[in-house]
Design a protein around this motif. Structure first.
Motif, mmCIF file in Angstrom:
data_model
loop_
_atom_site.group_PDB
_atom_site.id
_atom_site.type_symbol
_atom_site.label_atom_id
_atom_site.label_comp_id
_atom_site.label_asym_id
_atom_site.label_seq_id
_atom_site.Cartn_x
_atom_site.Cartn_y
_atom_site.Cartn_z
ATOM 1 N N ASP A 36 0.650 -1.074 0.093
ATOM 2 C CA ASP A 36 0.096 -0.200 0.033
ATOM 3 C C ASP A 36 1.011 1.281 0.036
ATOM 4 O O ASP A 36 1.654 1.820 0.994
ATOM 5 C CB ASP A 36 -0.718 0.047 1.173
ATOM 6 N N ASN A 37 1.313 1.742 -1.140
ATOM 7 C CA ASN A 37 2.008 2.816 -1.351
ATOM 8 C C ASN A 37 1.398 4.033 -0.529
ATOM 9 O O ASN A 37 2.320 4.947 -0.026
ATOM 10 C CB ASN A 37 2.372 3.344 -2.529
ATOM 11 N N ARG A 38 0.355 4.436 -0.476
ATOM 12 C CA ARG A 38 -0.252 5.445 0.302
ATOM 13 C C ARG A 38 0.045 5.351 1.704
ATOM 14 O O ARG A 38 0.105 6.370 2.376
ATOM 15 C CB ARG A 38 -1.670 5.757 -0.131
ATOM 16 N N GLN A 39 -0.074 4.134 2.353
ATOM 17 C CA GLN A 39 0.339 3.904 3.766
ATOM 18 C C GLN A 39 1.633 3.728 3.838
ATOM 19 O O GLN A 39 2.091 3.333 5.089
ATOM 20 C CB GLN A 39 -0.584 2.803 4.018
ATOM 21 N N ASN A 40 2.448 3.478 2.815
ATOM 22 C CA ASN A 40 3.802 3.116 3.112
ATOM 23 C C ASN A 40 4.020 1.853 3.790
ATOM 24 O O ASN A 40 4.890 1.822 4.718
ATOM 25 C CB ASN A 40 4.695 4.283 3.651
ATOM 26 N N THR A 41 3.222 0.862 3.375
ATOM 27 C CA THR A 41 3.319 -0.245 4.095
ATOM 28 C C THR A 41 3.358 -1.409 3.001
ATOM 29 O O THR A 41 3.028 -1.486 1.989
ATOM 30 C CB THR A 41 2.230 -0.577 5.045
ATOM 31 N N VAL A 42 4.035 -2.670 3.470
ATOM 32 C CA VAL A 42 4.136 -3.907 2.706
ATOM 33 C C VAL A 42 3.830 -4.909 3.745
ATOM 34 O O VAL A 42 4.275 -5.160 4.888
ATOM 35 C CB VAL A 42 5.407 -3.929 1.851
ATOM 36 N N THR A 43 3.097 -5.872 3.349
ATOM 37 C CA THR A 43 2.539 -7.013 4.254
ATOM 38 C C THR A 43 3.041 -8.480 3.513
ATOM 39 O O THR A 43 3.214 -8.556 2.277
ATOM 40 C CB THR A 43 0.990 -6.949 4.434
ATOM 41 N N LEU A 44 2.927 -9.374 4.371
ATOM 42 C CA LEU A 44 3.262 -10.819 3.840
ATOM 43 C C LEU A 44 2.315 -11.680 4.617
ATOM 44 O O LEU A 44 2.590 -11.951 5.693
ATOM 45 C CB LEU A 44 4.858 -11.173 3.947
ATOM 46 N N GLN A 45 1.341 -12.119 4.130
ATOM 47 C CA GLN A 45 0.492 -13.104 4.614
ATOM 48 C C GLN A 45 0.832 -14.499 4.418
ATOM 49 O O GLN A 45 1.267 -14.841 3.363
ATOM 50 C CB GLN A 45 -0.929 -12.987 3.779
ATOM 51 N N MET A 46 0.823 -15.015 5.468
ATOM 52 C CA MET A 46 1.623 -16.435 5.405
ATOM 53 C C MET A 46 0.600 -17.495 5.971
ATOM 54 O O MET A 46 0.041 -17.484 7.098
ATOM 55 C CB MET A 46 2.737 -16.641 6.397
ATOM 56 N N ASN A 47 0.142 -18.232 5.062
ATOM 57 C CA ASN A 47 -0.965 -19.377 5.438
ATOM 58 C C ASN A 47 -0.204 -20.916 5.384
ATOM 59 O O ASN A 47 0.806 -20.892 4.635
ATOM 60 C CB ASN A 47 -2.069 -19.404 4.537
ATOM 61 N N SER A 48 -0.934 -21.750 5.837
ATOM 62 C CA SER A 48 -0.442 -23.313 5.618
ATOM 63 C C SER A 48 1.228 -23.283 6.396
ATOM 64 O O SER A 48 1.859 -24.011 5.625
ATOM 65 C CB SER A 48 -0.561 -23.740 4.481
#
Length: 115
Positions: A72-84
């Motif tokens: 999310d460039n507007r919020q200056n964030t990057v996420t990593l959703q990790m499943n299984s």
């Protein structure tokens, strides 16, 4: 100086999920490539996933289909959703920002997958 701060690491059982977040102190630019790396004991740091400003993603074979990177460039964030999650995913995870050939790193957050 770009400062990256990760959050969301912890202990989880196999098959569970975790979401890692990375906040940048400065605005992410359209040319920035964001990524997540990890380093397990006895191993070299390896690429987990990357995402370009245009949304193009790359994943390591070991996490393909289980992990999802987003930004999310507007919020200056990057996420990593990790499943299984698997025990083999246990590592210190690092947020990375690449800009003009320079790499900026977060301090790392521990992810432990154990019964």
């Amino acid at each position: 100086q770009v400062q990256l701060v990760e959050s969301g690491g912890g202990l989880v059982q196999p098959g569970g999920s975790l979401s890692l977040s990375c906040a940048a102190s400065r605005s992410m630019r359209s040319s920035d490539t964001m990524g997540w790396y990890r380093q397990a004991p006895g191993k070299q740091r390896e690429l987990v996933a990357t995402i370009s400003s245009g949304g193009s993603t790359n994943y390591a074979d070991s996490v393909e289909g289980r992990f999802t990177i987003s930004r999310d460039n507007r919020q200056n964030t990057v996420t990593l959703q990790m499943n299984s999650l698997k025990p083999e995913d246990t590592a210190v995870y690092y947020c990375n920002l690449r800009r003009y050939g320079l790499h900026y790193w977060g301090q790392g957050t521990q992810v432990t997958v154990s019964p």
